[in-house]
Enzyme design. Sequence first.
Site, PDB file in Angstrom:
ATOM      1  N   SER A 268     -35.414  73.905 136.170  1.00  0.00           N
ATOM      2  CA  SER A 268     -36.428  74.451 137.079  1.00  0.00           C
ATOM      3  C   SER A 268     -37.368  75.337 136.278  1.00  0.00           C
ATOM      4  O   SER A 268     -37.144  75.585 135.095  1.00  0.00           O
ATOM      5  CB  SER A 268     -35.762  75.256 138.188  1.00  0.00           C
ATOM      6  OG  SER A 268     -35.317  76.482 137.646  1.00  0.00           O
ATOM      7  N   LYS A 269     -38.382  75.826 136.942  1.00  0.00           N
ATOM      8  CA  LYS A 269     -39.422  76.624 136.287  1.00  0.00           C
ATOM      9  C   LYS A 269     -38.864  77.803 135.488  1.00  0.00           C
ATOM     10  O   LYS A 269     -39.496  78.243 134.533  1.00  0.00           O
ATOM     11  CB  LYS A 269     -40.407  77.153 137.337  1.00  0.00           C
ATOM     12  CG  LYS A 269     -41.472  76.135 137.682  1.00  0.00           C
ATOM     13  CD  LYS A 269     -42.822  76.842 137.853  1.00  0.00           C
ATOM     14  CE  LYS A 269     -43.980  75.908 137.647  1.00  0.00           C
ATOM     15  NZ  LYS A 269     -44.102  74.882 138.662  1.00  0.00           N
ATOM     16  N   ARG A 270     -37.691  78.295 135.889  1.00  0.00           N
ATOM     17  CA  ARG A 270     -37.107  79.423 135.176  1.00  0.00           C
ATOM     18  C   ARG A 270     -36.953  79.125 133.681  1.00  0.00           C
ATOM     19  O   ARG A 270     -37.083  79.993 132.844  1.00  0.00           O
ATOM     20  CB  ARG A 270     -35.719  79.755 135.739  1.00  0.00           C
ATOM     21  CG  ARG A 270     -35.719  80.822 136.789  1.00  0.00           C
ATOM     22  CD  ARG A 270     -34.339  80.979 137.360  1.00  0.00           C
ATOM     23  NE  ARG A 270     -33.879  79.740 137.984  1.00  0.00           N
ATOM     24  CZ  ARG A 270     -32.798  79.072 137.631  1.00  0.00           C
ATOM     25  NH1 ARG A 270     -32.045  79.493 136.655  1.00  0.00           N
ATOM     26  NH2 ARG A 270     -32.455  77.956 138.249  1.00  0.00           N
ATOM     27  N   GLN A 271     -36.655  77.859 133.362  1.00  0.00           N
ATOM     28  CA  GLN A 271     -36.361  77.525 131.961  1.00  0.00           C
ATOM     29  C   GLN A 271     -37.598  77.184 131.146  1.00  0.00           C
ATOM     30  O   GLN A 271     -37.521  77.017 129.949  1.00  0.00           O
ATOM     31  CB  GLN A 271     -35.385  76.350 131.886  1.00  0.00           C
ATOM     32  CG  GLN A 271     -33.978  76.696 132.326  1.00  0.00           C
ATOM     33  CD  GLN A 271     -33.650  76.115 133.685  1.00  0.00           C
ATOM     34  OE1 GLN A 271     -34.530  75.753 134.455  1.00  0.00           O
ATOM     35  NE2 GLN A 271     -32.382  76.029 133.986  1.00  0.00           N
TER      36      GLN A 271
END
Length: 496
Positions: A268-271
Site C-alpha cells: 500500500s501507499k505506506r511502503q
Amino acid sequence: MKNEKAKNDGVRVRFAPSPTGTIHIGNLRTAFFAWLFARNQKGFFLVRVEDTDRKRLDEKAIKKIFETLNWVGLDIDEGVHLDKSFKISQKGNLGPYIQSERLEIYQKYIQELFDKGKAYYCFCSAERLKKVRERQQAQNRPPMYDQKCRDLAPEKVQEKIKNGEEYVIRMKIPKNEVVKFTDKVFGDIAVETATIDDQILIKSDGFPTYHFAVVIDDHLMKISHVIRGEEWIPSTPKHILLYRFFEWKLPKFVHLPNVLGEDKKKLSKRQGDVSVEDFEKKGYPPEALLNFLALLGWNPKSNQEIMSQKELIEKFSIAGLHKAGAIFNYQKLDWISGQYLKNKSDEEILEKSQCYLKEYFEVDQLESNDEKIKKIIAVEKPRIKKLSDITENFGIYFKNIEYQKDLLKWKDMGDADIKKALETVSKIVSEADLSSLKIFQKTVLASIGEARGEHLWPLRVALSGQEKSASPFELAWILGKKESLKRIKTALEKVN
Ligand code: GLU
C-alpha cells in the site's frame, strides 16, 4: 486473418479493471500474467471495464487506466482499448465490454434465476441491516444477512413492489452444502454454504453487483481461465454456485498471490509508490517494470532475471506460479530498470528524458546546454535507475558547488599535499586535450604515475564537491577546460 486462424479459442482470458482510480501496480501484474498466458497459449486477451459500482466510479479513471495499458504496451484481442486517436473504443463480437452498457443482459439472466427459484427480492432497509449486523457482532457471529425476505409470499412481494418500496435482489444460497473447487495456484478449496451470505446480485439502483456481472460476462465472453488476485478467492464459491444455477461450464480459476510490501503486508501507499502512474512519472521503462512484475509470484525456473518480452512469453506457465505472497522489492526494480536503461542508446535516453529536462531548464537554457547534456547522459547512463535520475545530479554540472575543505583530503594528506596535488592536476588539465574523454584520461594517468588516489581524489572533489560522483575524467570532460580550471582554483583557495 491468417493470424486469427492460428489462434487458440480454447484459451480466453480477461483483465477486468474497475474504474475507481488509477491502476495499482498489483493489478498491472495481474493484467500482465493474464496477457503472458494468452500470448503463450496463442489465445485471446480481453479487457472488460467493470463499472457497476456507481458510488466509487471515477469517470476520469477509465481514460487513465487505458493510457496506462497503452504505456506498458499490452495489446488486446477483444474488448476495451484506446483507438488510434486515443479515444475509448471497443472491438470484438461478444460485447459490449463495458458493464454499464450491459444492463439489459443482466436483467435477462436475473429473470432466469427467478424462474429457477434461485433469487429473491429483499426489502430490508439499511438501518435494519445495520442492526442485524450489530446484533451478530455482539454475539461474536460473522455478519450475514438473516434471510428475513427469503421466503416472503409472492403476493407480499408484488404488493411491496407496487407500493414503490426499494429493493435489492439476492441470491438463494443453498443450505447445508459444500462448494468445492480446485484453484490452479492455491489448490483444493472447500467452503460450507452455511458460511456464504445471500449475496446481493442486483442493487437498489438497478445495477448488478460485481459478483453477478462477473459470472454472466465471463460466461458470455467465453472466458476459459479466470486470472485475478488472491483477494477474490473468498468470492469464488458464490460465483461457482451461480454457474451451477445456470448450468454453465466452469472456467478454470487461477488466483495470483498478493503483492506484499517489505513488511509482508499487502502493498500500500505506506511502503512507497503503488500506482503504475507513479512509476511512469519517475521514468521507469515500461518493459523493465513488466520484467520486474513478471518475477513477482512466478518462477521462471532459471536464475536469469532480465528477460525480453519474447522470452517471458515463451517461458510463462501457470505451473510456475506460486501461492506465497510476492514481496515488492524497490531495490530490485531499480536494478532491473538500470539494466534496461544501460542498454538504451544515448539518443533514446535524451529523447525520453525531455520532460525532466524541461522541468529543470528554461527553454533557451536547454538549447544552449545541449552538448553538455549529451555528455552527462553518456556518463550517467550506466548509473541511473530511472529517467528522472538524470537531472538528479545536474546540480554538480550546472550550479555552484559547495563542500567542506576536508572532503578534498585523500587518506592522511595534509593541506600542503592537497595543494601540491591540485597544482599538478591544474597544470595537466590546462595543457590537456579535453575533446576526447579517452585521450584525456590517458594523459592524466600517464602524468600522475603511481600516485593515483592522491591526485584523482582531490581533483574529483574539486570538480564535483561530492563524496560520490562520476570519475574526475568524466567530470572534466563534461565541464570543459575553463570551468574545470575554475573549480580547481576554488579548491586551491580553500587549502591556501
Ligand atoms: N473488477 C475486479 C477488480 O478490479 C476484477 C476482479 C476479477 O478479475 O474477477 O478487481
